[in-house]
Design an enzyme around this catalytic site. Structure first.
Site, PDB file in Angstrom:
ATOM      1  N   GLU A 144      55.483   4.948 -39.706  1.00  0.00           N
ATOM      2  CA  GLU A 144      55.843   6.087 -38.861  1.00  0.00           C
ATOM      3  C   GLU A 144      56.733   7.093 -39.600  1.00  0.00           C
ATOM      4  OE1 GLU A 144      54.148   6.436 -36.371  1.00  0.00           O
ATOM      5  OE2 GLU A 144      53.406   4.394 -36.173  1.00  0.00           O
ATOM      6  N   HIS A 147      54.597   9.233 -41.653  1.00  0.00           N
ATOM      7  CA  HIS A 147      53.994  10.337 -40.896  1.00  0.00           C
ATOM      8  C   HIS A 147      54.937  11.534 -40.869  1.00  0.00           C
ATOM      9  CE1 HIS A 147      50.289   8.671 -39.547  1.00  0.00           C
ATOM     10  NE2 HIS A 147      50.811   7.756 -38.745  1.00  0.00           N
TER      11      HIS A 147
END
Length: 296
Positions: A144, A147
């Site tokens: 994450e 990202h």
């Protein structure tokens, strides 16, 4: 191998965004032709409209997405271990500490969102927090944070916005056509070439354009996941942690009430559905992701 995969996925992402803009221009051109026979006016309207919509969406996408997914913000004293793992991954990725949210759902999953690294959000479900050990949590949160670091959160927001604009244009063109738009051009003197152009405009604007946009959005989302997987390994130096986490997540039950428009943001499809064709999947097959991680 790792850095080559990261570079390759970045090139694919740039290519897909270019394809998105081309589809948008063609759909806008089709709308312009159907209304007044001027494709250029439709292209200009589509591009300007998409820029305005993007400006509105990018003002505060993180809070909106968290609200739609019922996320509850937490702080260090609420869950020190989770907080420190996010902090460690953010430090390794050289990005600001994101805001951390918990989603009350027993299905293990997670996602990142926001406008840019300075305005980023990370959310994990209660199921993920309970079922994963520290190594697996590091793999997921490294994914994450990647990202965020790779600006995937911005890319995904742009992809969703462009797809929404294309869908709106197609819907608007459909109403215009059925309500008798372009009737002044529907006379017996229309040339066969003009009729062909008209048919092509109708088919692409109403059918092929939205379909192509959906395929591009799915490809963009899948490519984004591969890139984040590779980047997570770069941060943690431990592919096995993410491999184990993906196995647990993919073998779990679907989420109870995920927001459909946010499905592509999650590390794994929250609905756990696979269609007849992988072209329409928002996520690459978990087996393929694990195989790539094993090859590292």
């Amino acid at each position: 191998m790792l850095y080559q995969q990261i570079a390759r996925n970045k090139r694919k992402t740039a290519f897909l965004l270019v394809i998105f803009v081309i589809i948008l221009a063609l759909v806008g051109g089709g709308l312009g032709y159907l209304i007044n026979g001027e494709p250029l006016s439709g292209i200009v309207i589509a591009l300007i409209g998409s820029l305005i919509y993007l400006f509105i969406v990018l003002q505060n996408p993180g809070n909106l997405v968290m609200s739609m997914n019922h996320g509850r913000e937490i702080h260090e004293e609420d869950d020190p271990e989770l907080w420190h793992i996010v902090e460690d991954m953010a430090l390794a990725g050289q990005v600001p500490m994101p805001r951390v949210f918990i989603i009350n759902d027993e299905s293990p999953n997670a996602f990142a969102t926001g406008r840019d690294p300075k305005h980023s959000f990370v959310a994990v479900t209660t199921g993920l927090r309970k079922r994963l050990n520290r190594s697996e949590l590091e793999g997921v949160l490294g994914h994450e944070i990647s990202h965020i670091r790779n600006y995937d959160i911005l890319v995904s927001t742009i992809g969703v916005a462009l797809a929404a604009v294309i869908s709106f244009i197609s819907s608007f063109a459909s109403r215009i056509w059925w309500w008798g738009g372009n009737s002044d051009r529907d006379d017996d003197d229309s040339s066969s070439l003009e009729t062909i152009f008209k048919i092509v405009a109708i088919v692409f604007t109403l059918i092929l354009g939205p379909l192509a946009a959906a395929l591009a959005q799915m490809a963009l989302s899948r490519n984004r996941e591969y890139l984040a997987d590779a980047s997570s390994v770069e941060l943690t130096r431990n592919p096995q942690g993410l491999i184990s986490a993906l196995e647990k997540i993919s073998n779990s039950e679907p989420m109870k009430d995920p927001d459909p428009s946010s499905a592509g943001l999650y590390i794994e499809n929250p609905f756990h559905k696979r269609g007849l064709s992988s072209l329409f999947d928002t996520h690459p097959p978990t087996a393929d992701r694990i195989k790539r991680l094993e090859n590292m």
